[in-house]
Each structure stands twice: as C-alpha cells, then as structure tokens.
Design an enzyme around this catalytic site. Sequence first.
Site, PDB file in Angstrom:
ATOM      1  N   ARG A 119       0.831  -1.199   0.000  1.00  0.00           N
ATOM      2  CA  ARG A 119       0.000   0.000   0.000  1.00  0.00           C
ATOM      3  C   ARG A 119       0.874   1.261   0.000  1.00  0.00           C
ATOM      4  NH1 ARG A 119      -5.059   1.534  -1.373  1.00  0.00           N
ATOM      5  NH2 ARG A 119      -6.204   2.636   0.253  1.00  0.00           N
ATOM      6  N   GLU A 161      -5.644   4.239  -7.511  1.00  0.00           N
ATOM      7  CA  GLU A 161      -6.838   4.776  -6.842  1.00  0.00           C
ATOM      8  C   GLU A 161      -7.868   5.242  -7.859  1.00  0.00           C
ATOM      9  OE1 GLU A 161      -9.624   5.172  -4.675  1.00  0.00           O
ATOM     10  OE2 GLU A 161      -9.320   7.265  -5.166  1.00  0.00           O
ATOM     11  N   SER A 206      -9.914  -1.016   0.435  1.00  0.00           N
ATOM     12  CA  SER A 206     -10.978  -2.027   0.363  1.00  0.00           C
ATOM     13  C   SER A 206     -10.563  -3.211  -0.485  1.00  0.00           C
ATOM     14  CB  SER A 206     -12.241  -1.410  -0.240  1.00  0.00           C
ATOM     15  OG  SER A 206     -12.686  -0.350   0.550  1.00  0.00           O
ATOM     16  N   THR A 219      -9.659   0.194 -10.201  1.00  0.00           N
ATOM     17  CA  THR A 219      -8.368  -0.426  -9.991  1.00  0.00           C
ATOM     18  C   THR A 219      -8.362  -1.672 -10.873  1.00  0.00           C
ATOM     19  OG1 THR A 219      -6.892  -1.309  -8.320  1.00  0.00           O
ATOM     20  CG2 THR A 219      -9.152  -1.644  -7.906  1.00  0.00           C
ATOM     21  N   GLY A 236     -13.015  -1.599  -7.793  1.00  0.00           N
ATOM     22  CA  GLY A 236     -14.289  -0.973  -7.476  1.00  0.00           C
ATOM     23  C   GLY A 236     -14.351  -0.231  -6.155  1.00  0.00           C
ATOM     24  N   GLY A 237     -13.213   0.268  -5.650  1.00  0.00           N
ATOM     25  CA  GLY A 237     -13.251   1.010  -4.391  1.00  0.00           C
ATOM     26  C   GLY A 237     -13.895   0.158  -3.313  1.00  0.00           C
ATOM     27  N   GLU A 262      -3.709   7.952  -3.866  1.00  0.00           N
ATOM     28  CA  GLU A 262      -4.211   7.017  -2.841  1.00  0.00           C
ATOM     29  C   GLU A 262      -4.510   7.693  -1.503  1.00  0.00           C
ATOM     30  OE1 GLU A 262      -5.747   3.661  -3.333  1.00  0.00           O
ATOM     31  OE2 GLU A 262      -3.961   3.818  -4.584  1.00  0.00           O
ATOM     32  N   THR A 310      -3.517  -0.748  -7.949  1.00  0.00           N
ATOM     33  CA  THR A 310      -4.303   0.434  -8.265  1.00  0.00           C
ATOM     34  C   THR A 310      -3.460   1.689  -8.230  1.00  0.00           C
ATOM     35  OG1 THR A 310      -6.320   1.596  -7.611  1.00  0.00           O
ATOM     36  CG2 THR A 310      -4.904   0.909  -5.832  1.00  0.00           C
ATOM     37  N   ASP A 352      -7.908   8.152   0.048  1.00  0.00           N
ATOM     38  CA  ASP A 352      -8.625   7.080   0.762  1.00  0.00           C
ATOM     39  C   ASP A 352      -8.637   7.318   2.272  1.00  0.00           C
ATOM     40  OD1 ASP A 352      -9.507   5.669  -1.397  1.00  0.00           O
ATOM     41  OD2 ASP A 352      -8.167   3.957  -1.150  1.00  0.00           O
TER      42      ASP A 352
HETATM   43  N1  GLU Z   1      -8.342   3.070  -3.559  1.00  0.00           N
HETATM   44  C1  GLU Z   1      -9.219   1.947  -3.559  1.00  0.00           C
HETATM   45  C2  GLU Z   1      -8.937   1.042  -2.394  1.00  0.00           C
HETATM   46  O1  GLU Z   1      -7.819   0.911  -1.998  1.00  0.00           O
HETATM   47  C3  GLU Z   1      -9.051   1.145  -4.783  1.00  0.00           C
HETATM   48  C4  GLU Z   1      -9.362   1.934  -5.980  1.00  0.00           C
HETATM   49  C5  GLU Z   1     -10.620   1.553  -6.583  1.00  0.00           C
HETATM   50  O2  GLU Z   1     -10.856   0.399  -6.853  1.00  0.00           O
HETATM   51  O3  GLU Z   1     -11.380   2.438  -6.840  1.00  0.00           O
HETATM   52  O4  GLU Z   1      -9.822   0.450  -1.866  1.00  0.00           O
END
Ligand code: GLU
Length: 608
Positions: free
Chosen positions: A105, A427, A474, A407, A494-495, A446, A425, A449
Amino acid sequence: MRVYIRAWCLAAVAAGFSLLPAGPALASGKQSVAVGAGGAVASDTVPATEAGLAVLRRGGTAADAAVAVASTLGVTDPYVAGIGGGGYFVYYDARTRRVYTLDGRETAPAAVPANLFIDPSTGRPLSFPTAVTSGLSVGVPGTLATWQRALNRWGSFGLAEDLGPAVQVAKNGFAVNATLREQTRENAARFAQFSSTSKLFLPAGGLPRIGSILRNPDLAHTYEQIARHGIGAFYGGAIGDDIVRTVHQLPLAPGATLVPRPGSLSLADLRAYSALDRAPTHVRYRGVDVYSIAPSSSGGSTVGEALNILGNFNLARESRVQALYHYLEASRLAFADRNRYVGDPRFVNVPLSRLLSQPFARQRACLINPTQALASPVAPGDPFALAGGCVPPQPVAVRVGQEGLNTNHFVVADGIGDVVSYTNTIEELGGSGLVVPGRGFLLNNELTDFDFVPSQGTAPDPNLAAAGKRPRSSMSPTIVLRNGRPLLAVGSPGGASIITTVLQILVNRFDFGMSLPAAIAAPRASQRNAASTQAEPAFLNLPTTPGLQSLGERFVINDTSPLDPTITISPQIGAANGLEFLGRGRIEAAGEPERRGGTAAAVLDPGR
Ligand code: GLU
C-alpha cells in the site's frame, strides 16, 4: 525443481529471451473463460494475459508471471495500475502449502499533517476532485517494492526478465480499445491540465481513436532502467528524483485553468518505503478456508466478518429473496464495523481477531430483522463485549466515505500449483492525473482514501491521515482452499464495492451453487452501510428485486463520475477475475464477459 527452472531460465535470459515479445496473440482472441492445465492467467487486457502466459511458458513461477502481467497492465491499463501506485499481493505457495500476503500500500509522506485535506484558507475540507487532482494526494508508491519482494520470496527469474514482455508492449504499442477511449473521455478535462499527461494520453489534443496504436517509449525506458539498476533507481535514484519534482512542481500545460496543490513527497520518503509481509486473514465458510488481506486493507476483515455473519443463516435453503436480503444486511453491518475499527495497524489497534470471531458475528447477525431492512447508517458493534445479548448499539452519527471506483485485479496459477491473487491500483481512474514527465506513468491519488474529516461521531476514526500511515483500502484479493489445496482465487476493482463484489461472488459460488464464471457475471448490488444500496441496472431487473424492496431495501444506480457529476460513467460494479481449480490439474480461468469491456482469461494448455 525450482533450482532446475532457475538454471534453465538464467541460460534462457542470457540467450536473450527477455527481449522476446510477450508471445503469440491468444489463439482464441479475447475470451472471458478458459479451461485447461499447466497454468492460467485472467487479467484485464489481452497483452497482459499474454505476458503472463509467456513467462509461465518459460518456466517462471506464478510470482514471475504476476510481475509480467502487472507491469504490462501498467502499459495497457494505465489509468488503473502501474508503478506509480500500490496494491496487495496474495500468494499460495505449493511448496509450503500456505497462503502469504504482501502489503504494498502507498504510504503518507513524513511531512503529511493530520489535516492533509483541510483548506487552510477556509478551515473546510477540500472537495474530492480538488484533492484527487493534486500533489497532495500522492502517496509513496508501493508497487515496485511489492514486485521485488514477491520475486525475492517466490520468483525463479529476476525483475529484469519479468519486465521483458512489458518493455516490448510499451515499445511496440497496443491497439486502443473502446474501454481505454472511454476512460480517456472521462478524464480528458483534467488530463489536459498537465503537459506530460496530455502528451501521452491525448494524442493530437484529443481522444485516441479506437484501433490506433498507443506506444509508451518513456515507460519502456523507465522499466529498462529499473531492470538495469534495480528498484533503487525508483526508491531514491533518478526516477525517484523525477517523481519528487512532479509532486512539487506540477507539470501544468500552457493555458491550464486548474491551480492544483503541490504535495510533500520527498526522496527520503521513497527511500524509506518497504512492502510488508503480513499474515493473511482467515475465515471458514461452508467448509472452505477463505484467505485474504489483513489491514491496512479492510478487504479481508470485512469480507470475512460478513461471511461469518452469513454463516448464521442457511442461504442455500432460503428463498433467493431471503438469501440476497441476508447478503445485503450482513454487508451493511460489516461496513459499520470496518469504518469504526479498521485502519493502518501500525497506527491503530485494530481488533482483527475479534472482528473475525464467531461470537461477534452472532452478535451482529442477531440484529438482522427478518422483515425490515436496518436503517443506515447502523452503528458499529462492540467486538470487546462478546458476551452481550442481542442489544442494538446506540445509533451514532457516522459519515459514509466517498471512495474511488477503479483499480484492477488479476490472478495467475503456475504448473506446480502456486497461485497469485493480486489487486493493484493508482486509486481514482487516472490517479492524480500527474504523469511523471519523461517517465510514462501516472502517480496515484491514494491518500484520498483517508477520511478527510472524522467520520465516527464522538468515537475515534481509525482512518485519519498521519505521516507514514497507509490509508485504509478495500482491496480484497482472495484465495480459497479446500482441504488445504487451492480451490478458488478471486478479486475485483471498485473502491469500497470491491468488498461486496468479492462477497457476492463467494455467496453466488458457495451458497447458490453457481459456476465461477456465472458467479462473476451475475448482476451485482453493493450495500455499504448507506441508506440506499448501489445496484447495477441488471440487478434491478431481477425477479427478486421487488421482494427485496418490500423488505425495505432501497436501490440507487451510480452513473456519474466522482470527479465531475456532469460526466456520465458506466453504472457497472467491479470487474472481477478469478480461477477455479477443478481437480486433476485442470484450471478454469474466469473473467468478466462484459464489464469494463470484458477481461482476458487464458490457460497454458487448453487441450487438457
Ligand atoms: N483506492 C481503492 C482502495 O484501496 C481502490 C481503488 C478503486 O478500486 O477504486 O480500496
């Protein structure tokens, strides 16, 4: 075996194999499902899947092939992945028969204050788009360190060899498809603000034509420098210098209208970075063992807690409406606990084993009302009070965070049984929007987040920014074992909806008895402790949806860009890739048939 492979490969590399192109085009073209033996890859793009197959064919391990896939995705899927970002790598090692994970990360630079995204002139939080497109949002990238760590632990080749296919794709170029053009459209206005970004991604000042060839010689050169000098060229060397300069002196295009804020990332931050070995999360569900990533991601803990809650119900014997209702309510409750308790464990005391305990799952499951959906935001539970009965916690004011939607996830298996499940990703789609001039890759955003302001009422928020802290993710790269052997590997972009996508695929597979391709293709809904559940249009058309609505579930379709509400985006949730191990060495590689234009699944030996 490995020693033999390694010796063979060193000879092969000496003979120039790393300069070979990735391999012949997939014989079958792009397909979302493939069955066979010997090894498998499912990733977002055909060149990336080919790159992985080429390395497997030469005798590389799943870790080697994963580096080839990821580095090629940095070329062909440039807005969602690359060395400017980070991710989580989950590995099943066939020798030890254990699952291991790496936390790659991004990390907040040492000069990051707690009020990172508060505008000093107003005392109020910056808007999400303002924070995203800035140097402020750029975390210390973890991707390259992850690749190197994975290869040190499980690779047969070196980084130079595994970057070979990506170098070739970056030099020779690849055909722009409709997905890349569409992603460029969604970002065109902010890409145009930066000279380096528009030069690379807005050729001739406009969107790339479908079918035109996109080359990235700068990235090819960057990869070659890393191959030659090692990752130190990035974490402290000349490439690092360029990253630091980009974050501080944003490469604004002539006539740019934005005044993006610079960040604080330094060469010392890059030098200090390391990808971390972590123990995986583990839960038992319907007789299988589900392994995923521990904090700093909330993926493994939240998918795991929701599965534990669902373990209190017999979904397979319920009506489909009841079973989906339980899926949504379990996810609602698990998200409340995620938001309250999960953050970077070096900064926050995350009660991980309690969150994943059966008594806590029972405590949460008993709150599910069989006839009326809970009103969100529901309060988090108390994992420290395990003896308590079925007492609803006091409602608290909690904010549901805004997170990016893009991502990529891919999976690899090699011929000796090693498996990779890797989500990575930058982000937001297009990350911070900053291409490092002359280097050919985008920097992440990132750090957005982190929660911009405290989100948990009077309780502490585990996900506030701090120097050296990793923002909560996530991402949920998952490997499932049955009787100690790989059964399935899966994950998604997908965040925050990554969590629900992985959860829903597991429910589809293990409770509803779908095949893995069907479990991935099925319409999705994502409940994240919000008043309305995000749903795909196809989910709303299912015959079960009226029944869910009569239980109080509300649905919303999310089809506008988080960066610009005037821009329409696809309302699809996630874009998963997975593998299922069918026994007798046969593997089913399963991707998305349609979402994000479909993903590319392939096996090494389709004849078996
Ligand atoms: N930043 C998101 C996460 O770490 C991933 C990015 C995304 O899939 O939109 O959960």
